[in-house]
Write a protein that holds these residues in place. Structure first.
Motif, PDB file in Angstrom:
ATOM      1  N   VAL A 236       0.811  -1.223   0.000  1.00 36.22           N
ATOM      2  CA  VAL A 236       0.000   0.000   0.000  1.00 36.22           C
ATOM      3  C   VAL A 236       0.846   1.275   0.000  1.00 36.22           C
ATOM      4  O   VAL A 236       0.319   2.368   0.185  1.00 36.22           O
ATOM      5  CB  VAL A 236      -0.969   0.025   1.206  1.00 36.22           C
ATOM      6  N   GLY A 237       2.170   1.136  -0.240  1.00 31.30           N
ATOM      7  CA  GLY A 237       3.021   2.330  -0.173  1.00 31.30           C
ATOM      8  C   GLY A 237       3.718   2.716  -1.464  1.00 31.30           C
ATOM      9  O   GLY A 237       4.374   3.750  -1.537  1.00 31.30           O
ATOM     10  N   ASP A 238       3.584   1.895  -2.506  1.00 31.50           N
ATOM     11  CA  ASP A 238       4.306   2.189  -3.758  1.00 31.50           C
ATOM     12  C   ASP A 238       3.578   3.274  -4.549  1.00 31.50           C
ATOM     13  O   ASP A 238       2.480   3.695  -4.207  1.00 31.50           O
ATOM     14  CB  ASP A 238       4.463   0.905  -4.599  1.00 31.50           C
ATOM     15  N   ARG A 239       4.213   3.697  -5.632  1.00 34.49           N
ATOM     16  CA  ARG A 239       3.712   4.867  -6.365  1.00 34.49           C
ATOM     17  C   ARG A 239       2.653   4.520  -7.410  1.00 34.49           C
ATOM     18  O   ARG A 239       2.203   5.378  -8.159  1.00 34.49           O
ATOM     19  CB  ARG A 239       4.897   5.611  -6.997  1.00 34.49           C
ATOM     20  N   GLY A 240       2.241   3.265  -7.469  1.00 35.67           N
ATOM     21  CA  GLY A 240       1.201   2.860  -8.424  1.00 35.67           C
ATOM     22  C   GLY A 240      -0.182   3.317  -7.984  1.00 35.67           C
ATOM     23  O   GLY A 240      -0.375   3.796  -6.862  1.00 35.67           O
ATOM     24  N   ASN A 241      -1.143   3.171  -8.891  1.00 31.69           N
ATOM     25  CA  ASN A 241      -2.544   3.479  -8.568  1.00 31.69           C
ATOM     26  C   ASN A 241      -3.114   2.403  -7.653  1.00 31.69           C
ATOM     27  O   ASN A 241      -2.563   1.310  -7.557  1.00 31.69           O
ATOM     28  CB  ASN A 241      -3.380   3.528  -9.843  1.00 31.69           C
ATOM     29  N   ASP A 324      -2.306   8.411   0.984  1.00 33.28           N
ATOM     30  CA  ASP A 324      -3.449   8.215   0.092  1.00 33.28           C
ATOM     31  C   ASP A 324      -4.131   6.872   0.376  1.00 33.28           C
ATOM     32  O   ASP A 324      -5.359   6.777   0.413  1.00 33.28           O
ATOM     33  CB  ASP A 324      -2.971   8.276  -1.369  1.00 33.28           C
ATOM     34  N   SER A 325      -3.320   5.843   0.613  1.00 36.03           N
ATOM     35  CA  SER A 325      -3.893   4.527   0.923  1.00 36.03           C
ATOM     36  C   SER A 325      -4.656   4.576   2.247  1.00 36.03           C
ATOM     37  O   SER A 325      -5.761   4.040   2.356  1.00 36.03           O
ATOM     38  CB  SER A 325      -2.786   3.470   1.011  1.00 36.03           C
ATOM     39  N   LEU A 326      -4.056   5.215   3.250  1.00 34.39           N
ATOM     40  CA  LEU A 326      -4.699   5.301   4.566  1.00 34.39           C
ATOM     41  C   LEU A 326      -6.030   6.044   4.476  1.00 34.39           C
ATOM     42  O   LEU A 326      -7.048   5.600   5.005  1.00 34.39           O
ATOM     43  CB  LEU A 326      -3.764   5.997   5.564  1.00 34.39           C
TER      44      LEU A 326
END
Ligand code: ZN
Length: 452
Positions: A236-241, A324-326
Protein backbone atom coordinates in the motif's frame (compact mmCIF):
# COMPACT_ATOMS: atom_id res chain seq x y z
CA UNK A 1 3.96 5.60 8.71
CA UNK A 2 7.36 6.09 7.10
CA UNK A 3 8.96 6.29 10.54
CA UNK A 4 7.24 3.07 11.56
CA UNK A 5 8.36 1.34 8.35
CA UNK A 6 11.91 2.45 9.13
CA UNK A 7 11.71 0.63 12.48
CA UNK A 8 10.04 -2.49 11.08
CA UNK A 9 12.20 -2.91 7.98
CA UNK A 10 15.44 -4.23 9.58
CA UNK A 11 13.76 -7.04 11.55
CA UNK A 12 14.35 -10.61 10.37
CA UNK A 13 10.79 -11.89 10.37
CA UNK A 14 9.50 -15.30 9.40
CA UNK A 15 6.22 -17.20 9.87
CA UNK A 16 7.28 -17.99 13.44
CA UNK A 17 9.88 -16.75 15.90
CA UNK A 18 11.29 -13.70 17.59
CA UNK A 19 10.97 -11.48 14.51
CA UNK A 20 7.17 -11.54 14.69
CA UNK A 21 7.21 -10.86 18.46
CA UNK A 22 9.65 -7.98 18.03
CA UNK A 23 7.40 -6.59 15.29
CA UNK A 24 4.35 -6.76 17.57
CA UNK A 25 6.38 -5.03 20.32
CA UNK A 26 6.93 -2.10 17.97
CA UNK A 27 3.31 -1.96 16.79
CA UNK A 28 2.24 -2.05 20.44
CA UNK A 29 3.94 1.28 21.03
CA UNK A 30 1.20 2.72 18.77
CA UNK A 31 -1.92 0.62 19.41
CA UNK A 32 -3.22 -1.94 21.91
CA UNK A 33 -2.51 -5.44 20.62
CA UNK A 34 -3.66 -8.71 22.11
CA UNK A 35 -1.13 -11.43 21.44
CA UNK A 36 -2.04 -15.02 20.62
CA UNK A 37 0.21 -18.05 20.36
CA UNK A 38 -0.32 -21.65 19.25
CA UNK A 39 2.24 -24.35 19.99
CA UNK A 40 4.19 -26.03 17.18
CA UNK A 41 2.64 -29.36 16.25
CA UNK A 42 -0.96 -28.23 16.80
CA UNK A 43 -3.21 -29.23 13.90
CA UNK A 44 -5.14 -26.40 12.22
CA UNK A 45 -7.47 -27.74 9.52
CA UNK A 46 -5.25 -29.61 7.04
CA UNK A 47 -2.08 -27.96 8.37
CA UNK A 48 0.17 -28.26 11.42
CA UNK A 49 1.68 -25.31 13.29
CA UNK A 50 5.36 -25.40 12.26
CA UNK A 51 8.44 -25.18 14.42
CA UNK A 52 9.81 -21.83 15.45
CA UNK A 53 12.69 -20.41 13.42
CA UNK A 54 15.13 -17.96 14.96
CA UNK A 55 18.18 -16.76 13.05
CA UNK A 56 21.30 -15.32 14.67
CA UNK A 57 23.34 -14.93 11.53
CA UNK A 58 24.13 -16.75 8.30
CA UNK A 59 27.23 -16.30 6.17
CA UNK A 60 29.49 -17.81 3.51
CA UNK A 61 33.29 -17.51 3.73
CA UNK A 62 35.70 -18.17 0.88
CA UNK A 63 38.93 -20.15 1.35
CA UNK A 64 40.86 -16.91 2.01
CA UNK A 65 38.55 -16.23 4.97
CA UNK A 66 36.59 -13.39 3.34
CA UNK A 67 32.90 -13.25 4.24
CA UNK A 68 31.26 -13.11 0.80
CA UNK A 69 27.56 -13.35 1.77
CA UNK A 70 26.24 -12.23 5.16
CA UNK A 71 22.80 -11.72 6.71
CA UNK A 72 24.36 -8.97 8.81
CA UNK A 73 24.37 -7.03 5.52
CA UNK A 74 20.85 -8.03 4.38
CA UNK A 75 18.23 -10.34 5.89
CA UNK A 76 17.28 -11.63 2.45
CA UNK A 77 20.70 -13.28 2.08
CA UNK A 78 19.45 -16.45 3.75
CA UNK A 79 16.54 -18.53 2.44
CA UNK A 80 13.93 -17.80 5.08
CA UNK A 81 13.32 -20.75 7.46
CA UNK A 82 16.57 -22.50 6.42
CA UNK A 83 17.62 -25.31 8.71
CA UNK A 84 20.83 -24.76 10.71
CA UNK A 85 23.98 -25.56 8.80
CA UNK A 86 27.72 -25.66 9.30
CA UNK A 87 29.73 -27.20 6.48
CA UNK A 88 32.63 -26.68 4.14
CA UNK A 89 31.96 -27.49 0.51
CA UNK A 90 33.02 -26.84 -3.05
CA UNK A 91 31.42 -24.06 -5.06
CA UNK A 92 29.85 -26.74 -7.21
CA UNK A 93 28.12 -28.36 -4.23
CA UNK A 94 27.13 -24.97 -2.83
CA UNK A 95 25.64 -23.85 -6.15
CA UNK A 96 22.42 -25.81 -5.83
CA UNK A 97 21.75 -23.88 -2.60
CA UNK A 98 22.26 -20.44 -4.16
CA UNK A 99 19.51 -18.22 -5.59
CA UNK A 100 20.09 -15.12 -7.71
CA UNK A 101 18.31 -13.09 -10.39
CA UNK A 102 20.33 -12.84 -13.62
CA UNK A 103 17.87 -10.34 -15.16
CA UNK A 104 18.35 -7.88 -12.28
CA UNK A 105 21.95 -8.62 -11.24
CA UNK A 106 22.07 -6.14 -8.33
CA UNK A 107 18.97 -7.40 -6.53
CA UNK A 108 18.81 -10.14 -3.90
CA UNK A 109 15.77 -12.42 -4.28
CA UNK A 110 13.47 -13.30 -1.36
CA UNK A 111 13.05 -17.05 -1.02
CA UNK A 112 11.47 -19.23 1.63
CA UNK A 113 11.44 -22.92 2.49
CA UNK A 114 8.69 -23.09 5.08
CA UNK A 115 7.26 -26.50 4.41
CA UNK A 116 10.28 -28.48 3.28
CA UNK A 117 13.41 -28.79 5.42
CA UNK A 118 16.15 -27.27 3.27
CA UNK A 119 18.63 -24.42 3.38
CA UNK A 120 20.07 -21.87 1.03
CA UNK A 121 21.44 -18.41 0.37
CA UNK A 122 20.18 -15.60 -1.83
CA UNK A 123 22.64 -13.19 -3.38
CA UNK A 124 22.92 -10.73 -6.21
CA UNK A 125 23.84 -12.28 -9.52
CA UNK A 126 26.91 -10.05 -9.55
CA UNK A 127 28.03 -11.55 -6.22
CA UNK A 128 27.35 -15.03 -7.51
CA UNK A 129 29.41 -14.52 -10.66
CA UNK A 130 32.34 -13.24 -8.58
CA UNK A 131 32.60 -16.53 -6.64
CA UNK A 132 35.71 -18.42 -7.78
CA UNK A 133 35.91 -22.23 -7.79
CA UNK A 134 37.19 -23.49 -4.45
CA UNK A 135 36.03 -24.43 -0.97
CA UNK A 136 33.52 -22.35 0.98
CA UNK A 137 32.54 -22.42 4.64
CA UNK A 138 28.82 -22.13 5.13
CA UNK A 139 27.20 -21.22 8.45
CA UNK A 140 23.50 -20.83 9.19
CA UNK A 141 23.42 -20.07 12.88
CA UNK A 142 19.73 -20.60 13.53
CA UNK A 143 17.37 -22.66 15.64
CA UNK A 144 14.46 -24.54 14.17
CA UNK A 145 12.64 -26.18 17.06
CA UNK A 146 9.22 -26.51 18.68
CA UNK A 147 7.93 -23.18 19.91
CA UNK A 148 4.91 -21.14 18.89
CA UNK A 149 3.18 -19.35 16.08
CA UNK A 150 2.42 -15.78 17.12
CA UNK A 151 -0.07 -13.21 15.91
CA UNK A 152 -1.52 -9.94 17.14
CA UNK A 153 -5.10 -8.66 17.22
CA UNK A 154 -6.41 -5.19 17.81
CA UNK A 155 -10.14 -5.24 18.55
CA UNK A 156 -12.17 -2.04 18.50
CA UNK A 157 -15.73 -2.67 19.67
CA UNK A 158 -18.52 -0.72 17.99
CA UNK A 159 -22.24 -0.16 18.56
CA UNK A 160 -22.92 -3.48 16.87
CA UNK A 161 -20.95 -6.67 17.39
CA UNK A 162 -20.98 -7.25 13.62
CA UNK A 163 -17.37 -7.10 12.54
CA UNK A 164 -15.09 -5.68 9.90
CA UNK A 165 -11.96 -7.82 9.56
CA UNK A 166 -8.76 -6.07 8.50
CA UNK A 167 -5.78 -8.33 7.99
CA UNK A 168 -2.13 -7.90 7.12
CA UNK A 169 0.82 -10.29 7.00
CA UNK A 170 3.77 -9.85 9.35
CA UNK A 171 6.10 -12.60 8.13
CA UNK A 172 8.24 -10.88 5.49
CA UNK A 173 11.75 -9.74 6.48
CA UNK A 174 13.21 -6.49 5.15
CA UNK A 175 10.70 -5.87 2.37
CA UNK A 176 9.16 -2.40 2.53
CA UNK A 177 6.10 -2.35 0.29
CA UNK A 178 5.34 -6.04 0.85
CA UNK A 179 4.65 -5.72 3.69
CA UNK A 180 5.96 -3.12 6.15
CA UNK A 181 3.55 -0.77 4.36
CA UNK A 182 0.56 -2.97 5.23
CA UNK A 183 1.57 -3.17 8.90
CA UNK A 184 2.05 0.60 9.07
CA UNK A 185 -1.26 1.26 7.35
CA UNK A 186 -3.32 -0.97 9.66
CA UNK A 187 -1.58 0.48 12.71
CA UNK A 188 -2.50 4.03 11.77
CA UNK A 189 -5.95 2.98 10.59
CA UNK A 190 -6.51 1.46 14.07
CA UNK A 191 -5.53 4.78 15.65
CA UNK A 192 -7.92 6.60 13.35
CA UNK A 193 -10.81 4.20 14.02
CA UNK A 194 -10.13 4.20 17.77
CA UNK A 195 -11.04 7.87 18.01
CA UNK A 196 -14.24 7.89 15.99
CA UNK A 197 -17.79 6.63 16.36
CA UNK A 198 -17.99 3.03 15.18
CA UNK A 199 -21.28 1.49 14.14
CA UNK A 200 -19.48 -1.80 13.51
CA UNK A 201 -16.72 -3.48 15.47
CA UNK A 202 -13.28 -3.70 13.90
CA UNK A 203 -10.82 -6.55 14.26
CA UNK A 204 -7.32 -5.91 12.93
CA UNK A 205 -5.13 -8.96 12.47
CA UNK A 206 -1.34 -8.89 12.29
CA UNK A 207 -0.64 -12.44 11.21
CA UNK A 208 1.99 -14.54 9.45
CA UNK A 209 0.90 -15.17 5.85
CA UNK A 210 -1.09 -18.32 5.03
CA UNK A 211 -0.46 -20.36 8.19
CA UNK A 212 -1.45 -17.35 10.34
CA UNK A 213 -4.84 -16.84 8.68
CA UNK A 214 -5.42 -20.61 8.67
CA UNK A 215 -4.62 -20.74 12.42
CA UNK A 216 -6.85 -17.74 13.09
CA UNK A 217 -9.77 -19.24 11.16
CA UNK A 218 -9.29 -22.57 12.96
CA UNK A 219 -9.37 -20.85 16.35
CA UNK A 220 -12.24 -18.50 15.50
CA UNK A 221 -14.47 -20.69 13.37
CA UNK A 222 -17.46 -20.11 15.65
CA UNK A 223 -17.04 -16.36 15.32
CA UNK A 224 -16.63 -15.88 11.58
CA UNK A 225 -20.40 -15.55 11.05
CA UNK A 226 -20.09 -12.09 12.61
CA UNK A 227 -17.85 -10.82 9.83
CA UNK A 228 -19.81 -8.56 7.51
CA UNK A 229 -16.84 -7.19 5.57
CA UNK A 230 -13.10 -7.51 5.39
CA UNK A 231 -9.97 -6.31 3.64
CA UNK A 232 -6.46 -7.62 3.32
CA UNK A 233 -3.90 -4.79 3.32
CA UNK A 234 -0.71 -5.32 1.38
CA UNK A 235 1.57 -3.34 -0.94
CA UNK A 236 0.00 0.00 0.00
CA UNK A 237 3.02 2.33 -0.17
CA UNK A 238 4.31 2.19 -3.76
CA UNK A 239 3.71 4.87 -6.37
CA UNK A 240 1.20 2.86 -8.42
CA UNK A 241 -2.54 3.48 -8.57
CA UNK A 242 -4.90 1.72 -6.19
CA UNK A 243 -6.07 -1.75 -7.16
CA UNK A 244 -9.03 -3.50 -5.61
CA UNK A 245 -9.37 -7.25 -5.82
CA UNK A 246 -12.97 -8.20 -5.16
CA UNK A 247 -14.06 -10.76 -2.61
CA UNK A 248 -14.99 -14.18 -3.94
CA UNK A 249 -18.64 -13.19 -3.59
CA UNK A 250 -18.01 -10.26 -5.92
CA UNK A 251 -20.96 -8.11 -4.80
CA UNK A 252 -20.60 -8.04 -1.02
CA UNK A 253 -20.98 -4.72 0.86
CA UNK A 254 -17.18 -4.40 0.97
CA UNK A 255 -17.02 -4.73 -2.82
CA UNK A 256 -19.64 -2.04 -3.30
CA UNK A 257 -18.03 0.19 -0.68
CA UNK A 258 -14.54 0.07 -2.16
CA UNK A 259 -15.76 0.51 -5.73
CA UNK A 260 -17.84 3.53 -4.67
CA UNK A 261 -14.93 5.19 -2.86
CA UNK A 262 -12.52 4.58 -5.73
CA UNK A 263 -14.97 5.90 -8.29
CA UNK A 264 -15.71 8.99 -6.19
CA UNK A 265 -11.99 9.70 -5.90
CA UNK A 266 -11.90 10.51 -9.61
CA UNK A 267 -8.42 9.02 -9.84
CA UNK A 268 -7.23 6.15 -12.00
CA UNK A 269 -7.69 2.82 -10.30
CA UNK A 270 -8.25 -0.78 -11.18
CA UNK A 271 -10.89 -3.27 -10.00
CA UNK A 272 -10.24 -6.95 -10.61
CA UNK A 273 -12.22 -10.09 -9.85
CA UNK A 274 -11.22 -12.51 -7.14
CA UNK A 275 -8.54 -15.02 -8.06
CA UNK A 276 -7.53 -17.80 -5.64
CA UNK A 277 -3.95 -16.56 -5.46
CA UNK A 278 -2.36 -13.64 -3.63
CA UNK A 279 -2.48 -13.03 0.12
CA UNK A 280 -4.62 -14.26 2.99
CA UNK A 281 -7.85 -13.58 1.08
CA UNK A 282 -7.08 -17.03 -0.35
CA UNK A 283 -7.93 -18.50 3.05
CA UNK A 284 -10.75 -16.14 4.07
CA UNK A 285 -12.36 -16.74 0.65
CA UNK A 286 -11.85 -20.50 0.59
CA UNK A 287 -15.17 -22.15 -0.29
CA UNK A 288 -15.77 -23.45 3.26
CA UNK A 289 -15.73 -19.86 4.57
CA UNK A 290 -16.42 -17.63 1.55
CA UNK A 291 -16.08 -14.56 3.74
CA UNK A 292 -16.72 -11.15 2.18
CA UNK A 293 -13.04 -10.20 2.18
CA UNK A 294 -11.36 -8.25 -0.62
CA UNK A 295 -7.83 -6.97 -1.01
CA UNK A 296 -7.10 -3.28 -1.42
CA UNK A 297 -3.56 -2.55 -2.53
CA UNK A 298 -1.63 -0.30 -4.87
CA UNK A 299 0.45 -2.37 -7.30
CA UNK A 300 -0.49 -6.02 -6.79
CA UNK A 301 1.91 -8.78 -5.76
CA UNK A 302 4.09 -9.92 -8.63
CA UNK A 303 3.20 -6.94 -10.83
CA UNK A 304 6.07 -4.65 -9.90
CA UNK A 305 9.63 -5.65 -10.77
CA UNK A 306 10.99 -5.07 -7.25
CA UNK A 307 8.43 -7.49 -5.71
CA UNK A 308 10.07 -10.09 -3.45
CA UNK A 309 13.58 -8.69 -3.97
CA UNK A 310 15.93 -6.43 -2.04
CA UNK A 311 14.80 -3.58 -4.34
CA UNK A 312 11.49 -3.56 -2.43
CA UNK A 313 13.23 -1.23 0.01
CA UNK A 314 12.23 1.98 1.72
CA UNK A 315 12.82 4.04 -1.43
CA UNK A 316 9.90 2.21 -3.05
CA UNK A 317 7.34 3.61 -0.59
CA UNK A 318 6.39 7.26 -0.35
CA UNK A 319 4.64 9.29 2.34
CA UNK A 320 2.22 10.63 -0.24
CA UNK A 321 1.10 7.19 -1.39
CA UNK A 322 0.95 5.74 2.11
CA UNK A 323 -1.23 8.67 3.14
CA UNK A 324 -3.45 8.21 0.09
CA UNK A 325 -3.89 4.53 0.92
CA UNK A 326 -4.70 5.30 4.57
CA UNK A 327 -7.21 7.97 3.57
CA UNK A 328 -8.86 5.53 1.16
CA UNK A 329 -9.08 2.80 3.81
CA UNK A 330 -10.64 5.29 6.24
CA UNK A 331 -13.23 6.31 3.62
CA UNK A 332 -13.91 2.67 2.80
CA UNK A 333 -14.67 1.95 6.47
CA UNK A 334 -17.32 4.70 6.43
CA UNK A 335 -18.71 3.36 3.14
CA UNK A 336 -18.83 -0.20 4.52
CA UNK A 337 -20.90 0.99 7.50
CA UNK A 338 -23.27 2.76 5.09
CA UNK A 339 -23.59 -0.28 2.83
CA UNK A 340 -24.25 -2.59 5.78
CA UNK A 341 -26.90 -0.32 7.29
CA UNK A 342 -28.52 0.08 3.85
CA UNK A 343 -28.67 -3.71 3.51
CA UNK A 344 -30.17 -3.97 6.98
CA UNK A 345 -32.74 -1.33 6.02
CA UNK A 346 -33.60 -3.26 2.86
CA UNK A 347 -33.95 -6.43 4.88
CA UNK A 348 -31.18 -8.01 2.83
CA UNK A 349 -29.20 -10.05 5.25
CA UNK A 350 -25.58 -10.93 4.69
CA UNK A 351 -26.46 -14.63 4.87
CA UNK A 352 -28.91 -14.24 2.03
CA UNK A 353 -26.20 -12.74 -0.13
CA UNK A 354 -23.83 -15.46 0.89
CA UNK A 355 -25.93 -18.37 -0.34
CA UNK A 356 -24.94 -18.00 -3.94
CA UNK A 357 -21.96 -16.14 -5.20
CA UNK A 358 -22.42 -13.40 -7.72
CA UNK A 359 -19.70 -14.94 -9.82
CA UNK A 360 -21.47 -18.29 -9.93
CA UNK A 361 -24.60 -16.51 -11.12
CA UNK A 362 -22.66 -14.69 -13.80
CA UNK A 363 -20.98 -17.90 -14.94
CA UNK A 364 -24.36 -19.60 -15.23
CA UNK A 365 -25.65 -16.72 -17.30
CA UNK A 366 -22.78 -16.89 -19.75
CA UNK A 367 -22.65 -20.63 -20.20
CA UNK A 368 -26.38 -21.34 -20.03
CA UNK A 369 -28.14 -23.99 -18.03
CA UNK A 370 -27.23 -26.96 -20.24
CA UNK A 371 -23.65 -27.14 -19.05
CA UNK A 372 -22.94 -30.85 -18.69
CA UNK A 373 -19.21 -30.59 -17.93
CA UNK A 374 -18.22 -32.39 -14.71
CA UNK A 375 -18.59 -30.83 -11.28
CA UNK A 376 -16.40 -31.54 -8.31
CA UNK A 377 -16.57 -30.78 -4.63
CA UNK A 378 -13.51 -29.89 -2.57
CA UNK A 379 -13.21 -32.33 0.36
CA UNK A 380 -11.11 -29.81 2.37
CA UNK A 381 -13.06 -26.60 1.76
CA UNK A 382 -11.94 -24.76 4.90
CA UNK A 383 -8.76 -22.91 3.89
CA UNK A 384 -6.44 -24.31 1.25
CA UNK A 385 -5.37 -27.90 1.85
CA UNK A 386 -1.64 -28.24 2.37
CA UNK A 387 -0.49 -29.24 -1.09
CA UNK A 388 3.19 -29.36 -0.12
CA UNK A 389 2.87 -32.39 2.17
CA UNK A 390 1.24 -34.28 -0.72
CA UNK A 391 4.11 -33.34 -3.06
CA UNK A 392 1.74 -31.13 -5.07
CA UNK A 393 3.32 -27.74 -4.43
CA UNK A 394 6.76 -26.32 -5.18
CA UNK A 395 8.94 -26.37 -2.10
CA UNK A 396 10.76 -23.06 -2.47
CA UNK A 397 8.47 -20.09 -2.04
CA UNK A 398 8.81 -16.48 -2.99
CA UNK A 399 9.20 -16.59 -6.74
CA UNK A 400 7.06 -14.29 -8.84
CA UNK A 401 4.70 -16.73 -10.50
CA UNK A 402 3.36 -20.11 -9.48
CA UNK A 403 3.43 -22.84 -12.10
CA UNK A 404 0.44 -23.43 -14.37
CA UNK A 405 -0.49 -26.68 -12.63
CA UNK A 406 -0.37 -25.00 -9.22
CA UNK A 407 -2.66 -22.25 -10.43
CA UNK A 408 -5.01 -24.88 -11.87
CA UNK A 409 -5.07 -26.62 -8.46
CA UNK A 410 -5.88 -23.40 -6.63
CA UNK A 411 -8.72 -22.56 -9.04
CA UNK A 412 -10.16 -26.06 -8.85
CA UNK A 413 -9.97 -26.20 -5.07
CA UNK A 414 -11.48 -22.76 -4.59
CA UNK A 415 -14.35 -23.07 -7.04
CA UNK A 416 -15.23 -26.75 -6.73
CA UNK A 417 -18.16 -26.00 -4.45
CA UNK A 418 -20.86 -27.75 -6.44
CA UNK A 419 -21.94 -24.46 -8.02
CA UNK A 420 -19.18 -24.32 -10.61
CA UNK A 421 -18.58 -26.92 -13.30
CA UNK A 422 -15.20 -27.56 -14.84
CA UNK A 423 -16.14 -25.44 -17.84
CA UNK A 424 -17.22 -22.55 -15.54
CA UNK A 425 -13.84 -22.75 -13.82
CA UNK A 426 -12.10 -22.87 -17.19
CA UNK A 427 -13.96 -19.79 -18.33
CA UNK A 428 -13.27 -17.82 -15.15
CA UNK A 429 -9.60 -18.74 -14.93
CA UNK A 430 -8.66 -18.85 -18.60
CA UNK A 431 -6.77 -22.07 -17.87
CA UNK A 432 -6.37 -24.57 -20.72
CA UNK A 433 -9.22 -27.14 -20.44
CA UNK A 434 -6.87 -30.11 -20.90
CA UNK A 435 -4.62 -28.93 -18.07
CA UNK A 436 -7.70 -28.32 -15.92
CA UNK A 437 -9.05 -31.82 -16.57
CA UNK A 438 -5.69 -33.46 -15.82
CA UNK A 439 -5.30 -31.41 -12.67
CA UNK A 440 -8.81 -32.32 -11.53
CA UNK A 441 -7.90 -36.00 -11.99
CA UNK A 442 -4.75 -35.47 -9.94
CA UNK A 443 -6.71 -33.82 -7.12
CA UNK A 444 -9.26 -36.66 -7.21
CA UNK A 445 -6.37 -39.16 -6.90
CA UNK A 446 -5.18 -37.32 -3.79
CA UNK A 447 -8.67 -37.29 -2.32
CA UNK A 448 -8.96 -33.51 -2.45
CA UNK A 449 -11.82 -33.45 -4.97
CA UNK A 450 -14.75 -35.79 -5.48
CA UNK A 451 -16.87 -35.79 -8.59
CA UNK A 452 -20.56 -35.06 -8.04
ZN1 ZN B 1 4.99 -11.37 -0.31
Amino acid sequence: MLELIKRLYPICRSITGGGVRQTLDILESHIAIERHEIASGTPVFDWTIPDEWNLSRAWIKDSAGNVVVDTAVHNLHVVNYSEPQHATMSLEALSSHLHSLPATPDWIPYRTTYYKRDWGFCLTDRQRKSLRPGMYEVVIDATLAPGHLTWGECYLPGESDREVLLSTHVCHPSLANDNCSGMALLTFLARHLRDRRRRLSYRLLFIPGTIGSIAWLARNEARVGRIDAGLVASCVGDRGNLTYKRSRRGNAPVDRAVERVLQASGRSHRIVDFVPYGYDERQYCSPGFNLPVGCLMRTPNGEYPEYHTSADDQSLVSAEHLADSLQTYAEVCVAIEEEISRDAGDGRSATLLQTRSHQADRATQTTGARDDSPRYVNTQPKCEPQLGKRGLYRATGGSNHPGATQMAMLWLLNFSDGDHSLSHIGEKSGIDPILLTHTADLLVEHGLLVRV
